[in-house]
Design a protein around this motif. Structure first.
Motif, mmCIF file in Angstrom:
data_model
loop_
_atom_site.group_PDB
_atom_site.id
_atom_site.type_symbol
_atom_site.label_atom_id
_atom_site.label_comp_id
_atom_site.label_asym_id
_atom_site.label_seq_id
_atom_site.Cartn_x
_atom_site.Cartn_y
_atom_site.Cartn_z
ATOM 1 N N ARG A 44 30.543 61.576 50.020
ATOM 2 C CA ARG A 44 29.469 62.520 49.691
ATOM 3 C C ARG A 44 29.083 62.408 48.218
ATOM 4 N N ARG A 45 27.803 62.611 47.931
ATOM 5 C CA ARG A 45 27.332 62.650 46.543
ATOM 6 C C ARG A 45 26.918 64.081 46.205
ATOM 7 N N GLN A 50 18.686 65.180 48.213
ATOM 8 C CA GLN A 50 19.135 64.039 49.021
ATOM 9 C C GLN A 50 18.377 64.047 50.348
ATOM 10 N N ARG A 53 19.758 62.352 53.448
ATOM 11 C CA ARG A 53 21.165 62.632 53.730
ATOM 12 C C ARG A 53 21.501 62.608 55.217
ATOM 13 N N HIS A 54 20.500 62.891 56.050
ATOM 14 C CA HIS A 54 20.772 62.831 57.494
ATOM 15 C C HIS A 54 21.209 61.432 57.920
ATOM 16 N N GLU A 56 23.420 59.546 56.436
ATOM 17 C CA GLU A 56 24.749 59.132 55.988
ATOM 18 C C GLU A 56 25.819 60.142 56.363
ATOM 19 N N GLY A 322 24.096 63.303 59.122
ATOM 20 C CA GLY A 322 24.748 63.741 57.898
ATOM 21 C C GLY A 322 24.538 65.201 57.553
ATOM 22 N N ASN A 323 23.504 65.825 58.140
ATOM 23 C CA ASN A 323 23.271 67.244 57.858
ATOM 24 C C ASN A 323 24.207 68.158 58.645
#
Ligand SMILES: [Zn+2]
Length: 351
Positions: A44-45, A50, A53-54, A56, A322-323
């Protein structure tokens, strides 16, 4: 709108989990297996903005999913074996297969080590231009432009528009607007608009592909790992349904031929770029079949059912988004209830 959709999805997953409805729905919608879809796997960053982000998930979330599947005795198999089991109607054991689109280097650095802990195979779908180092990852270029800009000017549908991008919330709103606008443009127009935005805001667009994607040399080593299967994902990552039939066929056949000649291995599985209804439909399913692909995966949500054997080039997948990296949703995702809800309670959606 996107936020609204995200909230609906989150509320839906939560409702399925807390009501236990996923257990009731399981006999109908769990199918015989699932093909999971991922893109990036990396830590995670912190950045607040982002928008991609979905696409990753963190290595820990992948590990939790693998552990969940193993604890339920679900086989984790290659896409080639998915094909074989469907052909042979061998459904004595439930299965899962992990597919990762685009060919990101983090697949090698973060996904493969986690898969190896479980001796589980992974399938990576490569865009030949990305491996060549000449690909255009416009959704990431757009993120980088907006991240550094405090305002963006663009001509959207003939109207000169100025978008505020000074706060994380404004950046997200601008991203959603520009992303929807760009995705609706023909491929060449997307590239031209993005190139102009990158030039204006000092983003080194050609570097993005080389920074994120495995090169041919890296892929040659990667494919030597017995857990790795490589599939095709077009030449340029275009929306195939928006191309002429000739170009769509060329994107499938030449993308595959370039991988085969670089890696010296047969490529028999395909993932449609974007893969939703507006990017892959009946024509593309027929083209993939005619091109001789054993399977082709979409991004339409769904589990695999015995009748999927009749639609091997229109296979549904379950997104590890990723969400929603909450381990409580893992049983919901494997129950099929969530994807059934999202696709209108259809078992097969191949039209
Ligand atoms: Zn892709």
């Amino acid at each position: 709108m996107k936020q609204f959709r995200n909230n609906v999805i989150r509320a839906g997953l939560g409702a399925l989990y807390f009501t236990g409805a996923h257990y009731l729905l399981r006999p109908i919608f769990s199918g015989v297996g699932a093909i999971f879809m991922l893109h990036h796997v990396r830590p995670r960053r912190d950045a607040e903005f982002q928008p991609n982000r979905h696409l990753e998930v963190a290595p820990d979330f992948l590990r939790a999913m693998l552990s969940h599947l193993r604890s339920r005795g679900i086989d984790i198999i290659t896409i080639d074996e998915v094909h074989q089991r469907l052909r042979e109607r061998n459904f004595s054991r439930r299965f899962a297969s992990f597919t990762l689109d685009d060919g990101y280097r983090d697949n090698r650095d973060f996904a493969l080590p986690v898969m190896r802990e479980f001796d589980a195979p992974l399938n990576v779908f490569v865009v030949s231009d990305f491996a060549e180092g000449t690909g255009k990852l416009w959704w990431i270029a757009l993120e980088m432009v907006i991240a550094r800009a405090s305002a963006i000017e663009a001509v959207i549908g003939d109207v000169a528009t100025r978008l505020d991008t000074s706060t994380p919330a404004a950046k997200q709103a601008a991203f959603d607007r520009l992303h929807d606008w760009l995705r609706a443009l023909p491929g060449d127009d997307i590239q031209r608009e993005i190139a102009a935005l990158c030039a204006r805001h000092g983003v080194d667009e050609p570097a993005i592909c080389r920074d994120l994607c495995m090169s041919w040399d890296e892929l040659k080593l990667f494919v030597d790992d017995p857990l790795v299967t490589i599939g095709a994902h077009s030449i340029t990552h275009c929306n195939l349904a928006r191309q002429t039939e000739e170009i769509a066929r060329h994107e499938m056949a030449i993308g595959r031929a370039r991988i085969e000649s670089a890696l010296q291995c047969p490529i028999v599985h395909l993932a449609y770029p974007y893969g939703d209804k507006i990017a892959a439909g009946a024509r593309e399913f027929a083209l993939a079949r005619a091109a001789g692909f054993k399977t082709a995966v979409t991004t339409r949500p769904g589990m695999i059912f015995p009748e999927s054997a009749d639609h091997l080039t229109a296979l549904a997948r379950v997104s590890l988004n990723g969400n929603y990296q909450d381990t409580r949703i893992l049983p919901v995702l494997t129950s099929g209830a969530a994807t059934a809800m999202w696709n209108g309670f259809r078992r097969i959606d191949a039209a």
